[in-house]
Design a protein around this motif. Structure first.
Motif, mmCIF file in Angstrom:
data_model
loop_
_atom_site.group_PDB
_atom_site.id
_atom_site.type_symbol
_atom_site.label_atom_id
_atom_site.label_comp_id
_atom_site.label_asym_id
_atom_site.label_seq_id
_atom_site.Cartn_x
_atom_site.Cartn_y
_atom_site.Cartn_z
ATOM 1 N N GLY A 251 0.813 -1.209 0.000
ATOM 2 C CA GLY A 251 0.000 0.000 0.000
ATOM 3 C C GLY A 251 0.846 1.259 0.000
ATOM 4 N N HIS A 252 0.292 2.335 -0.588
ATOM 5 C CA HIS A 252 1.043 3.592 -0.700
ATOM 6 C C HIS A 252 1.402 4.175 0.666
ATOM 7 C CE1 HIS A 252 0.618 3.786 -5.009
ATOM 8 N NE2 HIS A 252 -0.696 3.615 -4.925
ATOM 9 N N ALA A 253 0.625 3.864 1.691
ATOM 10 C CA ALA A 253 0.890 4.429 3.014
ATOM 11 C C ALA A 253 2.208 3.939 3.602
ATOM 12 C CB ALA A 253 -0.254 4.085 3.964
ATOM 13 N N TYR A 254 2.711 2.779 3.143
ATOM 14 C CA TYR A 254 3.886 2.157 3.758
ATOM 15 C C TYR A 254 5.144 2.257 2.895
ATOM 16 C CZ TYR A 254 -0.116 0.149 6.170
ATOM 17 O OH TYR A 254 -1.293 -0.005 6.841
ATOM 18 N N VAL A 255 5.036 2.838 1.695
ATOM 19 C CA VAL A 255 6.167 2.872 0.760
ATOM 20 C C VAL A 255 7.380 3.583 1.366
ATOM 21 C CG1 VAL A 255 6.960 3.780 -1.450
ATOM 22 C CG2 VAL A 255 4.719 2.686 -1.286
ATOM 23 N N GLN A 256 7.155 4.657 2.115
ATOM 24 C CA GLN A 256 8.254 5.465 2.622
ATOM 25 C C GLN A 256 8.964 4.853 3.832
ATOM 26 O OE1 GLN A 256 6.933 9.522 3.305
ATOM 27 N NE2 GLN A 256 5.515 9.432 1.588
ATOM 28 N N LEU A 257 8.480 3.725 4.335
ATOM 29 C CA LEU A 257 9.087 3.129 5.534
ATOM 30 C C LEU A 257 10.542 2.732 5.323
ATOM 31 C CD1 LEU A 257 6.196 0.876 6.909
ATOM 32 C CD2 LEU A 257 7.133 2.932 7.963
ATOM 33 N N SER A 258 10.926 2.462 4.082
ATOM 34 C CA SER A 258 12.304 2.045 3.810
ATOM 35 C C SER A 258 13.317 3.141 4.128
ATOM 36 C CB SER A 258 12.437 1.621 2.336
ATOM 37 O OG SER A 258 12.028 2.664 1.470
ATOM 38 N N ALA A 259 12.852 4.369 4.344
ATOM 39 C CA ALA A 259 13.760 5.460 4.712
ATOM 40 C C ALA A 259 14.258 5.322 6.148
ATOM 41 C CB ALA A 259 13.064 6.809 4.522
ATOM 42 N N TRP A 260 13.530 4.583 6.984
ATOM 43 C CA TRP A 260 13.897 4.436 8.402
ATOM 44 C C TRP A 260 14.122 2.988 8.830
ATOM 45 C CZ3 TRP A 260 9.669 7.394 6.781
ATOM 46 C CH2 TRP A 260 9.837 8.777 6.859
ATOM 47 N N PHE A 261 13.491 2.051 8.133
ATOM 48 C CA PHE A 261 13.558 0.650 8.543
ATOM 49 C C PHE A 261 13.963 -0.239 7.372
ATOM 50 C CE2 PHE A 261 10.144 2.788 10.886
ATOM 51 C CZ PHE A 261 10.475 2.518 12.212
ATOM 52 N N THR A 262 14.352 -1.465 7.701
ATOM 53 C CA THR A 262 14.428 -2.509 6.686
ATOM 54 C C THR A 262 12.993 -2.920 6.382
ATOM 55 O OG1 THR A 262 16.545 -3.294 7.558
ATOM 56 C CG2 THR A 262 15.312 -4.790 6.123
ATOM 57 N N HIS A 263 12.549 -2.673 5.179
ATOM 58 C CA HIS A 263 11.127 -2.817 4.853
ATOM 59 C C HIS A 263 10.952 -3.761 3.674
ATOM 60 C CE1 HIS A 263 7.213 -0.925 3.157
ATOM 61 N NE2 HIS A 263 6.929 -1.890 4.002
ATOM 62 N N ARG A 264 10.115 -4.777 3.844
ATOM 63 C CA ARG A 264 9.827 -5.722 2.768
ATOM 64 C C ARG A 264 8.307 -5.815 2.610
ATOM 65 N NH1 ARG A 264 13.169 -11.113 3.596
ATOM 66 N NH2 ARG A 264 12.785 -11.258 1.330
ATOM 67 N N THR A 265 7.861 -6.005 1.386
ATOM 68 C CA THR A 265 6.420 -5.975 1.112
ATOM 69 C C THR A 265 5.967 -7.229 0.372
ATOM 70 O OG1 THR A 265 6.709 -4.839 -1.013
ATOM 71 C CG2 THR A 265 6.455 -3.461 0.954
ATOM 72 N N VAL A 266 4.652 -7.453 0.434
ATOM 73 C CA VAL A 266 3.996 -8.504 -0.326
ATOM 74 C C VAL A 266 2.839 -7.864 -1.088
ATOM 75 C CG1 VAL A 266 2.596 -9.112 1.703
ATOM 76 C CG2 VAL A 266 2.764 -10.714 -0.209
ATOM 77 N N ARG A 267 2.699 -8.182 -2.364
ATOM 78 C CA ARG A 267 1.622 -7.609 -3.176
ATOM 79 C C ARG A 267 0.419 -8.549 -3.113
ATOM 80 N NH1 ARG A 267 2.997 -5.037 -8.875
ATOM 81 N NH2 ARG A 267 3.880 -3.558 -7.371
ATOM 82 N N HIS A 268 -0.605 -8.143 -2.367
ATOM 83 C CA HIS A 268 -1.748 -9.022 -2.139
ATOM 84 C C HIS A 268 -2.613 -9.226 -3.380
ATOM 85 C CE1 HIS A 268 -1.828 -8.756 2.549
ATOM 86 N NE2 HIS A 268 -0.979 -9.649 2.089
ATOM 87 N N SER A 269 -2.521 -8.343 -4.349
ATOM 88 C CA SER A 269 -3.260 -8.563 -5.589
ATOM 89 C C SER A 269 -2.680 -9.732 -6.386
ATOM 90 C CB SER A 269 -3.242 -7.295 -6.454
ATOM 91 O OG SER A 269 -1.907 -6.940 -6.789
ATOM 92 N N LYS A 270 -1.482 -10.134 -6.010
ATOM 93 C CA LYS A 270 -0.786 -11.216 -6.717
ATOM 94 C C LYS A 270 -0.621 -12.460 -5.855
ATOM 95 C CE LYS A 270 3.708 -12.177 -8.876
ATOM 96 N NZ LYS A 270 5.053 -11.616 -9.177
ATOM 97 N N GLU A 271 -0.317 -12.290 -4.573
ATOM 98 C CA GLU A 271 -0.007 -13.434 -3.705
ATOM 99 C C GLU A 271 -0.212 -13.040 -2.241
ATOM 100 O OE1 GLU A 271 4.064 -14.188 -4.705
ATOM 101 O OE2 GLU A 271 4.701 -12.163 -4.165
ATOM 102 N N TYR A 272 -0.365 -14.071 -1.393
ATOM 103 C CA TYR A 272 -0.498 -13.844 0.048
ATOM 104 C C TYR A 272 0.855 -13.854 0.746
ATOM 105 C CZ TYR A 272 -5.479 -14.548 -0.656
ATOM 106 O OH TYR A 272 -6.772 -14.420 -1.086
ATOM 107 N N ALA A 273 1.836 -14.497 0.134
ATOM 108 C CA ALA A 273 3.198 -14.522 0.660
ATOM 109 C C ALA A 273 4.150 -14.640 -0.514
ATOM 110 C CB ALA A 273 3.393 -15.683 1.629
ATOM 111 N N THR A 274 5.297 -14.001 -0.416
ATOM 112 C CA THR A 274 6.282 -14.086 -1.491
ATOM 113 C C THR A 274 6.983 -15.439 -1.455
ATOM 114 O OG1 THR A 274 8.054 -13.147 -0.132
ATOM 115 C CG2 THR A 274 6.646 -11.599 -1.347
ATOM 116 N N ASP A 275 7.753 -15.715 -2.486
ATOM 117 C CA ASP A 275 8.462 -16.992 -2.557
ATOM 118 C C ASP A 275 9.451 -17.173 -1.418
ATOM 119 O OD1 ASP A 275 7.062 -17.616 -4.834
ATOM 120 O OD2 ASP A 275 8.621 -16.898 -6.218
#
Length: 359
Positions: A251-275
């Motif tokens: 989600g767009h609300a969480y994109v900027q988190l990588s500026a302060w944290f180690t941030h990893r995402t999952v795209r729910h429109s495609k999958e529930y968990a990444t490989d």
């Protein structure tokens, strides 16, 4: 099939019968033992002096030997000036901890033979104590973050919209009508649309356990008015240690988190968990429990008290590996550390909280 812990023999180390067999005097003594560990020697709630204070037996009170203050076992707690008997109050607290998806006053008042308002008021005092005594120290390690929309759900419009790919997709995903954003062509009445003003976002931050299969260790929730970066990121930076790794959706609300944290995402429109296993299942688990409570137990929540309900489900998720006895002790300790209720003392006389807990 493996047996859930909540159905095991070890979990049932306390039961309702442990309270229904008590007399009122025994229930009062149990309250004193739970609070002070003694029925004869206790600290004065006013001056703090520990002593064997003067007993006022007919009124079930004590008078302090040092400051002359008169107090009872509920003085300085959310249940001060309570009218409900101690025996029923203990039963109410047990019903609260033993309910897996929440405890509704509408179900409880007939079981305890009290008015609906009495059951509701005392249940809400319990929720407020959990809120006031929550642990807000920064989460560390792996933290999963997500937001869920609650309250402010309009009814379905009188005129049904023609089927679109969005409507069909929402039906296939079994989404409730009140959870689905309104489309541009929705013909909704103005009075119905106004309900959207009360919509709030419950932001959940869950610290995952390093032990596989143990779920989340600790949960912090916050109520915000929108799932936007300006609302969400200050809360996350306040409650998550900078050394943590955050998992969220894209989600767009969480994109900027990588500026302060180690941030990893999952795209729910495609999958529930990444490989490689990135997901936010612990956050979704929290919302799954809260949704079941909202629709199946409480049948709705209101924005002024949403923080109490949201934090209740955070607590339920955090203590799911405790036995009933441990849950009871945990809750009673929080109640006794909490002062008189801010939101519910004088509720029957028209007192209302008057504000929302946001952020």
């Amino acid at each position: 099939m493996a047996q859930p812990f909540s159905q095991s023999k070890a979990y049932r180390d306390l039961s309702l019968w442990d309270f229904t067999d008590l007399t009122e005097d025994q229930a009062r003594e149990k309250f004193a033992l739970l609070r002070w560990g003694s029925t004869t020697e206790m600290p004065c709630p006013v001056c703090g002096k520990v002593d064997k204070h003067y007993v006022r037996r007919t009124r079930h009170q004590w008078r302090c030997k040092h400051c002359d203050a008169v107090f009872s076992v509920t003085t300085g707690t959310p249940f001060v000036k309570r009218k409900i008997p101690f025996k029923k109050l203990l039963a109410l607290i047990f019903e609260f901890i033993s309910a897996p998806e929440g405890c509704a006053a509408n179900r409880l008042h007939s079981r305890l033979k009290v008015t609906l308002r009495t059951a509701y008021q005392n249940l809400m005092k319990t929720r407020e104590a959990l809120w006031e005594q929550r642990d807000l120290s920064p989460l560390k390690g792996l933290v999963q973050v997500d937001g869920g929309h609650f309250c402010g759900k309009p009814r379905r419009p009188r005129k049904r919209a023609q089927a679109t790919s969005t409507i069909v997709n929402n039906k296939l995903r079994n989404r409730k009508a009140g959870m689905v954003p309104l489309g541009k062509n929705s013909h909704i009445e103005p009075w119905n649309l106004k309900k959207l003003e009360n919509r709030r976002v419950v932001l959940t931050l869950r610290q995952a356990s390093p032990i596989p299969g143990m779920g989340a260790e600790r949960t912090i929730i916050a109520i915000v008015k929108g799932e936007s970066a300006s609302s969400v990121i200050p809360v996350i930076r306040r409650y998550v240690d900078v050394s943590s790794e955050i998992w969220s959706d894209d989600g767009h609300a969480y994109v900027q988190l990588s500026a302060w944290f180690t941030h990893r995402t999952v795209r729910h429109s495609k999958e529930y968990a990444t490989d490689d296993g990135v997901n936010n299942n612990q956050a979704e688990c929290y919302f799954g429990r809260m949704r079941r409570g909202e629709y199946g137990v409480y049948h709705g929540m209101r924005s002024p008290y949403l923080a109490f309900y949201a934090n209740e489900f955070a607590w339920r998720g955090d203590v799911k590996w405790m036995t009933l006895g441990e849950k009871f002790t945990n809750l009673m300790q929080r109640i006794f550390k909490c002062g008189p209720s801010k939101a519910w003392q004088g509720y029957a006389q028209g007192h209302r909280l008057g504000f929302e807990y946001l952020g």
